[in-house]
Design a protein around this motif. Structure first.
Motif, PDB file in Angstrom:
ATOM      1  N   UNK A 200       0.827  -1.200   0.000  1.00  0.00           N
ATOM      2  CA  UNK A 200       0.000   0.000   0.000  1.00  0.00           C
ATOM      3  C   UNK A 200       0.864   1.253   0.000  1.00  0.00           C
ATOM      4  N   UNK A 201       1.564   1.552  -1.121  1.00  0.00           N
ATOM      5  CA  UNK A 201       2.352   2.789  -1.176  1.00  0.00           C
ATOM      6  C   UNK A 201       1.447   4.006  -1.349  1.00  0.00           C
ATOM      7  N   UNK A 202       1.851   5.123  -0.783  1.00  0.00           N
ATOM      8  CA  UNK A 202       1.159   6.409  -0.901  1.00  0.00           C
ATOM      9  C   UNK A 202      -0.296   6.338  -0.440  1.00  0.00           C
ATOM     10  N   UNK A 203      -0.569   5.482   0.532  1.00  0.00           N
ATOM     11  CA  UNK A 203      -1.926   5.396   1.052  1.00  0.00           C
ATOM     12  C   UNK A 203      -2.174   6.571   1.992  1.00  0.00           C
ATOM     13  N   UNK A 204      -3.342   7.241   1.905  1.00  0.00           N
ATOM     14  CA  UNK A 204      -3.630   8.348   2.827  1.00  0.00           C
ATOM     15  C   UNK A 204      -3.522   7.911   4.278  1.00  0.00           C
ATOM     16  N   UNK A 205      -3.100   8.864   5.117  1.00  0.00           N
ATOM     17  CA  UNK A 205      -2.875   8.543   6.533  1.00  0.00           C
ATOM     18  C   UNK A 205      -4.140   8.024   7.199  1.00  0.00           C
ATOM     19  N   UNK A 206      -5.331   8.501   6.752  1.00  0.00           N
ATOM     20  CA  UNK A 206      -6.573   8.053   7.373  1.00  0.00           C
ATOM     21  C   UNK A 206      -6.850   6.572   7.112  1.00  0.00           C
ATOM     22  N   UNK A 207      -6.284   6.026   6.014  1.00  0.00           N
ATOM     23  CA  UNK A 207      -6.563   4.630   5.650  1.00  0.00           C
ATOM     24  C   UNK A 207      -5.429   3.683   5.994  1.00  0.00           C
TER      25      UNK A 207
END
Length: 441
Positions: A200-207
């Motif tokens: 999961x690269x560059x996944x938003x911090x919320x997710x």
């Protein structure tokens, strides 16, 4: 069930509609404010015009030879008159009018101050101790036209703003959700047997916590399945040797025992041990089917595997098997040959056990890569048909079996990307049972 709407589409459409709605609200407020300002300005101009004309009109009337005559001001050149006026005396008799005046616009008696009719904006005032009155009229159409032109100028950018906003917001949302889209694609591309951690690269911090929880769940599920498969495979493997030894001893005992109850009991024990040995073999096949690795990197021709398995059964079941192959020389598939052999063996064993003994079992491979195993026999009810691929599930049949054959076939089909379909009655028949396998290309 309705299709879910993507987050990208929701944000893109929602933000665009929000921008358009805010622009419309701002435009509406601007129109009201500007219209109020225009009305005040034009009213002030109307008052100023009336007072200026009245002062000149009084001088002109006093200089006449007869002050009671009606005089119309001549136009110096042809033009459209936006403001018309009417000057009256104390008795209400018109004394001076503009060149393009419509007397029906004005009331019969002069009225002071600002007021509006259905078509005009009027202003009235007096001079010389209320002996002279003037009323000035301006058509409302000019004000309405100015308002419409102003509204059009304010709404015109919206026609360009909405597509640009949609494109810009769509690009920004897609760029911002790039990590989430990559995560979704990674989940969609893996098959049901892949329980490895999801990158999961560059996944938003919320997710990120969601991705961590998913990986932890996959790891836990992987450990549970590996423990189950290991136990099944090891148990079946460890049972093979003692079962073979026990079976040999019972066979020897049966041959040495004198005819009678002892020999019959030894025969029943031998049959039970054989059934237990077959169950052990089925458990090993099930463990292999659920362990993954059912695809090969280089696709291979499946026809030799089908021919070999059918020939192997023919040696045991004589002529009860009929094989039908396509005219093509090869049917190429990415399924593992060993896995295909196990799958086909289980389908044929199921057909031989539960089919009619006086009718052959048909094994057919079509040019589209569809493998069918068909046997004659009673129709399987629909409620039983959907449960046949469950473990240890058997239809209403008196034939021997462990209830694992179709479960193994289904596990191999699922793990290899093939599609196994059970049909009863068989296609084009009034009875029988058909197992149809669409091989992965």
């Amino acid at each position: 069930m309705s299709q879910p709407v993507s987050l990208q589409r929701r944000l893109g459409i929602g933000l665009t509609l929000g921008v358009a709605a805010l622009w419309l609200v701002a435009t509406t407020l601007t129109v009201f404010i500007v219209q109020h300002t225009i009305d005040r300005t034009l009213d002030s101009s109307l008052e100023e015009t009336a007072q200026r004309i009245l002062s000149l009109a009084v001088v002109e009337i006093f200089n006449r030879e007869s002050s009671d005559l009606l005089q119309q001001v001549a136009s110096l050149r042809p033009h459209e008159e936006y403001i018309t006026y009417l000057v009256r005396g104390a008795n209400g008799i018109p004394l001076l009018i503009s060149h393009d005046v419509d007397l029906s616009v004005f009331p019969e008696t002069p009225q002071m101050g600002l007021r509006s009719t259905a078509t005009h904006r009027l202003y009235g005032t007096s001079a010389v101790s209320d002996t002279f009155f003037i009323e000035v009229a301006e058509p409302l159409t000019y004000r309405h036209r100015a308002t419409r032109e102003m509204l059009a100028m304010l709404l015109l950018p919206l026609a360009v703003l909405v597509p640009l906003s949609l494109a810009g917001i769509w690009w920004l949302v897609r760029h911002s959700l790039g990590g989430l889209l990559a995560y979704r694609q990674a989940l969609e591309e893996r098959d049901a047997g892949d329980l490895s951690p999801v990158e999961a690269p560059r996944l938003p911090a919320e997710l990120v916590p969601v991705a961590v929880a998913v990986d932890q769940l996959l790891a836990r599920l992987r450990r549970v399945l590996e423990a189950e498969r290991s136990f099944t495979a090891n148990s079946a493997h460890e049972l093979r040797t003692p079962l073979a030894a026990a079976l040999a001893q019972v066979q020897r005992l049966r041959r040495e025992a004198p005819p009678g109850p002892l020999q019959d009991r030894a025969w029943r024990i031998e049959a039970s041990l054989r059934e237990l040995s077959r169950l052990s073999e089925k458990l090993m096949q099930l463990a292999k089917a659920e362990s993954g690795g059912l695809l090969v990197e280089t696709p291979q021709d499946v026809l030799p595997v089908v021919i070999h398995v059918v020939d192997d059964f023919r040696r045991s079941y004589d002529t009860r098997l009929e094989l039908s192959l396509p005219k093509e020389k090869q049917i190429v598939s990415s399924i593992d040959p060993d896995a295909l052999a196990i799958l086909l063996r289980n389908l044929i064993e199921n057909a031989l056990k539960h089919g009619r003994e006086d009718r052959p079992v048909e094994v057919a491979v079509s040019s589209e890569g569809v493998l069918r195993v068909i046997n004659a026999g009673p129709v399987v009810p629909a409620e039983d048909l959907v449960r046949l691929t469950d473990r240890f599930t058997r239809a209403n049949s008196r034939a021997d079996g462990s209830g694992l054959g179709l479960a193994i076939a289904q596990a191999i089909a699922t793990g290899s990307g093939a599609t196994l379909t059970l049909i009863s009655p068989a296609t084009g028949r009034g009875d029988g049972f058909e197992a149809s396998l669409w091989l992965p290309p």
